[in-house]
Enzyme design. Sequence first.
Site, short mmCIF file in Angstrom:
data_model
loop_
_atom_site.label_atom_id
_atom_site.label_comp_id
_atom_site.label_asym_id
_atom_site.label_seq_id
_atom_site.Cartn_x
_atom_site.Cartn_y
_atom_site.Cartn_z
N LYS A 201 -1.36 68.47 53.34
CA LYS A 201 -1.00 66.78 54.21
C LYS A 201 -0.86 66.21 52.70
CE LYS A 201 -1.02 63.74 57.51
NZ LYS A 201 -1.43 63.29 59.39
N ARG A 211 4.58 56.41 62.11
CA ARG A 211 3.53 54.63 62.50
C ARG A 211 4.25 54.40 63.57
NH1 ARG A 211 0.65 55.51 56.45
NH2 ARG A 211 -0.52 57.40 56.45
N LYS A 223 -4.68 56.13 54.06
CA LYS A 223 -5.33 57.15 53.89
C LYS A 223 -5.80 58.20 52.91
CE LYS A 223 -3.43 57.07 58.49
NZ LYS A 223 -2.80 57.93 59.80
N GLU A 239 -7.60 73.95 49.32
CA GLU A 239 -6.99 73.89 50.90
C GLU A 239 -6.42 74.76 51.83
OE1 GLU A 239 -8.30 71.32 52.60
OE2 GLU A 239 -8.53 69.44 50.99
N LYS A 254 2.97 69.80 54.29
CA LYS A 254 3.29 68.00 54.66
C LYS A 254 2.95 67.43 53.90
CE LYS A 254 2.41 65.02 58.30
NZ LYS A 254 1.63 64.77 59.56
N SER A 280 8.84 62.31 59.31
CA SER A 280 9.51 61.06 60.10
C SER A 280 10.65 60.31 59.12
CB SER A 280 8.54 60.21 61.21
OG SER A 280 8.04 59.42 60.08
N TYR A 319 12.12 66.65 64.22
CA TYR A 319 12.99 65.74 64.01
C TYR A 319 14.42 66.57 64.97
CZ TYR A 319 8.34 64.01 63.94
OH TYR A 319 8.22 63.48 63.46
#
Length: 330
Positions: A201, A211, A223, A239, A254, A280, A319
């Site tokens: 990610k 958000r 982040k 990872e 992602k 998004s 979505y």
Amino acid sequence: MPKQLFKMDLIHRPRRLRRTEAVRSLVRETVLDAGSLIYPMFVMEGDGVREPIDTMPGQFRVSVDELIKEGRELLDLGIPAVNLFGYCEKKDDLATEAYNPKGLIPRAVSALKLACPELCVQTDIALDPYTNHGHDGLVLNCEIINDETVEVLCKMALSHAEAGADWVAPSDMMDGRVGAIRETLDANGFEHVAILAYTAKYASAFYGPFRGALKSAPKKGDKKTYQMDPANIREAMKEIQIDIEEGADVVMIKPALPYLDVIALAKQEFDVPIAAYNVSGEYAMIKAAAEKGWIDGDKAMMESLLSIRRAGADMILTYFAKDAAALLRG
Ligand code: PBG
């Protein structure tokens, strides 16, 4: 016709296999079907609530009763799964609402499983919707603290499993959380609950509209100490390796479209199902351009989803799930 200057003597004419839809159908290498889509949804308190999300036209925050209606609609469309995010107004420093067994998500999960037992109900595991600072983990002296966060994530995952979640999906990017969640689930009789790990990610600008939907943007800082540097692909493979060793059932990359190379390499290197999150920002860009008449929204949607599959994703969180499934059904 202009007079031809020369006669072409071609053995290979790839256009022969593009001449008609029938022929194109025969040589098509990738198919998109509703069965590989997962619909991310935002749940909130209330009754009969369907609140439009400004930053994501066509998406809503819904109360549990509305969620159930959506669940039935998804099954009718052939979409097998939802991934639930909670819209939480009781935020605090320790994210206590994140693991409240009577909290919003556990209630949503049990109601949804009761109404739609065939639906694969997945829940997001991370603290950002529940912390007042908006970080995915606990914060101490301006640092996101890893091991203490993992403990809270385990409690959160357990509360969702107890409510009947089929899959839990840790999106926090703390080290060691997949193994710790696996151990917690197994120790409590939830061996059958699968882990969809947000493995690679990236610290991405494409999460902005999400958000907005959850009012979860970090109040301070970014982040980057836990989400990955967009410059790195070798680190993504590391990872993935770690998460598989810790017991992840499915690994996720992602965002999706800016990271198709990462999806393709993961597919080549590892023998586990791969998920991609068409996030998004990827959704909002197509919606916004289509609203302006600059792009054909439906075609751009289908092309994006097909490309994510072609790159190697077995399943896609998007979505667009309902719109795409409706188009596929014709
Ligand atoms: C947070 C989380 C985010 C998304 C899913 N889980 C946002 C973030 O990391 O800040 C983004 C999804 C999207 O943009 O559609 N744990």
